[in-house]
Design an enzyme around this catalytic site. Structure first.
Site, PDB file in Angstrom:
ATOM      1  N   GLU A  50       0.947  -1.220   0.070  1.00 36.53           N
ATOM      2  CA  GLU A  50      -0.021  -0.114   0.041  1.00 36.53           C
ATOM      3  C   GLU A  50       0.873   1.245   0.058  1.00 36.53           C
ATOM      4  O   GLU A  50       0.548   2.282  -0.916  1.00 36.53           O
ATOM      5  CB  GLU A  50      -0.863  -0.124   1.138  1.00 36.53           C
ATOM      6  CG  GLU A  50      -1.828  -1.269   1.229  1.00 36.53           C
ATOM      7  CD  GLU A  50      -2.818  -0.757  -0.027  1.00 36.53           C
ATOM      8  OE1 GLU A  50      -2.997   0.046  -0.735  1.00 36.53           O
ATOM      9  OE2 GLU A  50      -3.850  -2.006  -0.487  1.00 36.53           O
ATOM     10  N   TYR A 133      -6.201   6.732   3.805  1.00 32.16           N
ATOM     11  CA  TYR A 133      -6.373   5.609   3.209  1.00 32.16           C
ATOM     12  C   TYR A 133      -5.432   4.276   3.463  1.00 32.16           C
ATOM     13  O   TYR A 133      -6.130   3.311   3.698  1.00 32.16           O
ATOM     14  CB  TYR A 133      -5.788   5.920   1.654  1.00 32.16           C
ATOM     15  CG  TYR A 133      -5.521   4.888   0.910  1.00 32.16           C
ATOM     16  CD1 TYR A 133      -6.690   4.103   0.422  1.00 32.16           C
ATOM     17  CD2 TYR A 133      -4.262   4.310   0.746  1.00 32.16           C
ATOM     18  CE1 TYR A 133      -6.491   2.996  -0.216  1.00 32.16           C
ATOM     19  CE2 TYR A 133      -4.184   3.049  -0.126  1.00 32.16           C
ATOM     20  CZ  TYR A 133      -5.304   2.460  -0.466  1.00 32.16           C
ATOM     21  OH  TYR A 133      -5.085   1.415  -1.197  1.00 32.16           O
ATOM     22  N   ASP A 151     -10.014   5.847  -2.192  1.00 30.04           N
ATOM     23  CA  ASP A 151      -8.963   6.516  -2.634  1.00 30.04           C
ATOM     24  C   ASP A 151      -9.626   6.828  -4.063  1.00 30.04           C
ATOM     25  O   ASP A 151     -10.953   6.939  -4.172  1.00 30.04           O
ATOM     26  CB  ASP A 151      -7.923   4.950  -3.111  1.00 30.04           C
ATOM     27  CG  ASP A 151      -8.394   4.013  -4.156  1.00 30.04           C
ATOM     28  OD1 ASP A 151      -9.898   3.952  -4.203  1.00 30.04           O
ATOM     29  OD2 ASP A 151      -7.737   3.576  -5.147  1.00 30.04           O
ATOM     30  N   CYS A 216     -19.192  -3.938 -17.008  1.00 35.66           N
ATOM     31  CA  CYS A 216     -19.466  -3.490 -15.748  1.00 35.66           C
ATOM     32  C   CYS A 216     -20.538  -4.152 -14.979  1.00 35.66           C
ATOM     33  O   CYS A 216     -21.758  -4.282 -15.294  1.00 35.66           O
ATOM     34  CB  CYS A 216     -19.578  -2.011 -15.543  1.00 35.66           C
ATOM     35  SG  CYS A 216     -19.605  -1.264 -13.888  1.00 35.66           S
ATOM     36  N   CYS A 222     -26.480   2.046 -12.630  1.00 41.02           N
ATOM     37  CA  CYS A 222     -25.383   3.082 -12.236  1.00 41.02           C
ATOM     38  C   CYS A 222     -26.286   4.234 -12.843  1.00 41.02           C
ATOM     39  O   CYS A 222     -26.666   4.490 -13.608  1.00 41.02           O
ATOM     40  CB  CYS A 222     -24.236   2.534 -13.271  1.00 41.02           C
ATOM     41  SG  CYS A 222     -22.980   4.294 -13.410  1.00 41.02           S
TER      42      CYS A 222
END
Length: 306
Positions: A50, A133, A151, A216, A222
DNA sequence: AAGCCGTGGCT
DNA sequence: TAGCCAAGGCT
């Protein structure tokens, strides 16, 4: 502890939360098998990944992460290494202060946490180089905790799927966190998988330039797609200049030192940039940051190497 | 809290 | 080509 009931979503033009299981299933079926997602990777491996991934693309991190895990498999191993070796091993990942902070964090983990990366968000936040984060990413991905991970990718997915906007505007930490918190299921396991799925979706499908709406898993729910993919209409984003900045000069100076066996005379550094004033300013800042040290005879080198 | 902190691939 | 962009953090 964040209370889901306190999220700031305005119900009028907002969509109901995404289906966690839809995303989790998609992630289970299509996620890349990145090495830091392996079953044998512990909190240390996740923390290193990370940290390296902050503002740095996956492909550039891959070989460096493997080398670090092989060389320094535990926090105490890294803590025992000289700073200069750590900076060399960081190579050209960029933002080398991350390497120094990770080195410091490793020392704290080794001495204060029994050589084991903490699993608690607040304890993680106290480590150098670990911000909102990274702390949540480690808690979620290494320890399976329910910790909203926000993020740039997650912000974009939420902006589109939930708010119907092409892209997220400038970060609004509290609202961003509340938005994601409202989407996560209550149980730790599914919440942590959904966090990973949201990031993966933003990286591989719901991308900035060419979103793959046709593949997707959220396409049927969406808000942005339903609205006809309207263009971004928020405030212009600030873009940092790089060429000609101190940042570039610092990078050039450090590159000389990474490439040398030991300290170098000043003249060798002077060769990389013509503007003497800017060169001096950059070198001074590197000394202040502890990324460069001056020897007693006046040469310059990476820290801890003389 | 706006600006700084590396690097390199992509369009 | 030159800007845009990439799993942020710190001051």
């Amino acid at each position: 502890m964040t209370n889901p009931d306190q999220n700031t979503l305005t119900p009028s033009d907002e969509r109901s939360p995404l289906d966690p299981d839809e995303l989790i299933d998609w992630f289970a079926n299509t996620a890349r098998d990145l090495p830091w997602r392996g079953p044998d990777v512990d909190g240390w491996g996740v923390l290193v990944s990370e940290t390296m991934l902050q503002q740095t693309p996956v492909n550039r991190v891959l070989p460096i992460w493997r080398e670090w895990m092989s060389r320094w498999p535990r926090p105490s191993d890294l803590a025992a290494a000289p700073q200069g070796e750590v900076l060399r091993a960081w190579g050209k990942l960029g933002y080398p202060r991350r390497a120094m902070r990770l080195h410091e964090a490793a020392s704290v983990i080794a001495t204060e946490h029994g050589d084991r990366v903490p699993s608690d968000v607040d304890t993680l936040l106290a480590l150098p180089g670990v911000g909102t984060y990274t702390a949540r990413a480690v808690a979620a991905f290494a320890y399976g905790r329910r910790a909203p991970v926000v993020d740039t990718n997650v912000r974009r997915v939420v902006a589109r799927a939930v708010h119907g906007a092409a892209d997220a505007g400038n970060p609004s930490p509290r609202k961003d966190l509340a938005d994601v918190d409202a989407l996560l299921p209550t149980d730790d396991h599914r919440a942590s998988r959904m966090s990973a799925a949201l990031m993966e979706l933003g990286q591989t499908v719901c991308t900035v330039r060419s979103p793959g709406c046709e593949i997707c898993p959220l396409a049927g729910n969406c808000a942005w797609l339903e609205a006809g993919q309207p263009a971004y209409d928020g405030p212009p984003k600030k873009v940092q200049r790089f060429a000609g900045t101190d940042r570039q000069v610092r990078g050039l100076l450090l590159d000389v030192l990474r490439g040398s066996d030991g300290p170098v005379p000043r003249a060798e550094l002077d060769a990389v940039w013509s503007d003497a004033a800017q060169r001096d300013r950059a070198l001074d800042s590197l000394l202040v940051d502890g990324l460069v040290e001056q020897t007693e005879d006046g040469r310059f080198g990476l820290p801890g190497e003389h």
